[in-house]
Design a protein around this motif. Sequence first.
Motif, mmCIF file in Angstrom:
data_model
loop_
_atom_site.group_PDB
_atom_site.id
_atom_site.type_symbol
_atom_site.label_atom_id
_atom_site.label_comp_id
_atom_site.label_asym_id
_atom_site.label_seq_id
_atom_site.Cartn_x
_atom_site.Cartn_y
_atom_site.Cartn_z
ATOM 1 N N PRO A 72 0.815 -1.236 0.000
ATOM 2 C CA PRO A 72 0.000 0.000 0.000
ATOM 3 C C PRO A 72 0.839 1.272 0.000
ATOM 4 O O PRO A 72 0.515 2.238 -0.701
ATOM 5 N N THR A 246 -11.356 6.247 1.376
ATOM 6 C CA THR A 246 -11.475 5.671 2.724
ATOM 7 C C THR A 246 -11.453 6.798 3.746
ATOM 8 O O THR A 246 -10.420 7.120 4.340
ATOM 9 N N GLU A 272 -13.971 -0.195 1.063
ATOM 10 C CA GLU A 272 -13.205 -0.311 2.303
ATOM 11 C C GLU A 272 -13.987 0.165 3.524
ATOM 12 O O GLU A 272 -13.521 0.000 4.659
ATOM 13 N N THR A 273 -15.156 0.739 3.318
ATOM 14 C CA THR A 273 -15.955 1.267 4.428
ATOM 15 C C THR A 273 -17.283 0.533 4.505
ATOM 16 O O THR A 273 -18.078 0.589 3.555
ATOM 17 N N GLN A 289 -21.848 0.735 -0.438
ATOM 18 C CA GLN A 289 -20.443 0.754 -0.845
ATOM 19 C C GLN A 289 -20.288 1.185 -2.298
ATOM 20 O O GLN A 289 -19.248 1.712 -2.685
#
Length: 397
Positions: A72, A246, A272-273, A289
């Motif tokens: 990442p 995010t 991601e949330t 999402q």
Amino acid sequence: MRSGRGNQNENRIFCIPAYGHTNPTLEVVKELVQRGNDVRYYSYAMMKERIEATGSEFISCDQYDPQMYLKPEDAERISTDIAFSTELLVNMTLAMDDGLIGEMTCWKPDCIVADSMAVWGKLVAFKLNVPFMSSTTTFAFNRYSAKVMKQSASQVFKMLFAIPKANRQLRRLRDKGYPVKNILSIIQNDNETNIIVYTSPEFQPYSETFSNKYTFIGPSIRETACRPEKLERKTIYISLGTVVNTRPNFYRNCIRAFAQSEYAVIMSVGVETAPESLGVIPDHFTVAQSVEQIDVLQKADVFLTHCGMNSTNEALYYGAPLLLFPQTAEQGGVAYRVNALGAGAYLKDDSPESIESGILDVLKNIFYRQAAEKISEGFHRCGGSKLAADKIEALCR
């Protein structure tokens, strides 16, 4: 591979694994296929279903791309470290070289179309002397339009400092027969290359400074069976796109801002949330999402956006005014243009108070809507996917 006009057209399309770069091309590919052209689309597994729905043949690039295996923290370097990103570009081009060059040498395509960031497609076209078309889903870029990017002095210095390192990486390409001069010859738009730009001349900054090799086709928008009806209540749409999204505290602040309001709020929060992680969601909120953005924008009265070019084009195509919350330098350039044309206002910060006041400002001041509708009229005057297909077919001949 027969085209609708009796010609044999074999086209190759190259793109990067980003929805904002892929989605605008899909209607163009569909149009080419419907005319009888054979299209092979080189992309990534995450895009396979969308690409195959156009009728084109999907070819996976996942195994060649070093970006698929980045940590990442390394992935974040791609947009800021030109030497690092050049090394990845060279690695991918060389990884694809044997199989891709061999395949195209045996069955030489009539045309290669590559996203402006999928420069390996451009390099292959130049190496094999195949007609080439660039697909630019951002603003077209030259020394004039660069002014809207507003990079800081430190960013400019960092880029200039890295150019010699990047150019050293390019020696590896020259050793394999790729006619590469320097890094700028790869990344910049020039007035001699045929280029499709997915916006209008009116929205493109300094469009008059580009040659007639540039074709501004307007946004290439997926057609819908029918336009969704507006809701009885004013509708607020909130999304930070699919990349830098995010931001759970931002989404919670949006909920706080309009928890007691009379508006309908639709919020896309990214994979991601988890919506349930945002606390109690009021009944007049729809939080997911992902959403069908084209459908939502047709009924939205205001769009709080990260200002990605694709999302901005889609919103303005339907005349939706914007509250601007850019997350990157490129998005900052798009936001600057929207604001300069009067179709949106900047979000001061991401506090509940600023979110509420910013949304209400755009909703209640009709000149934002009027400016957005003017841009929309310009978009609709462009030729869209049919014009793009015309240009590609002409290049094949």
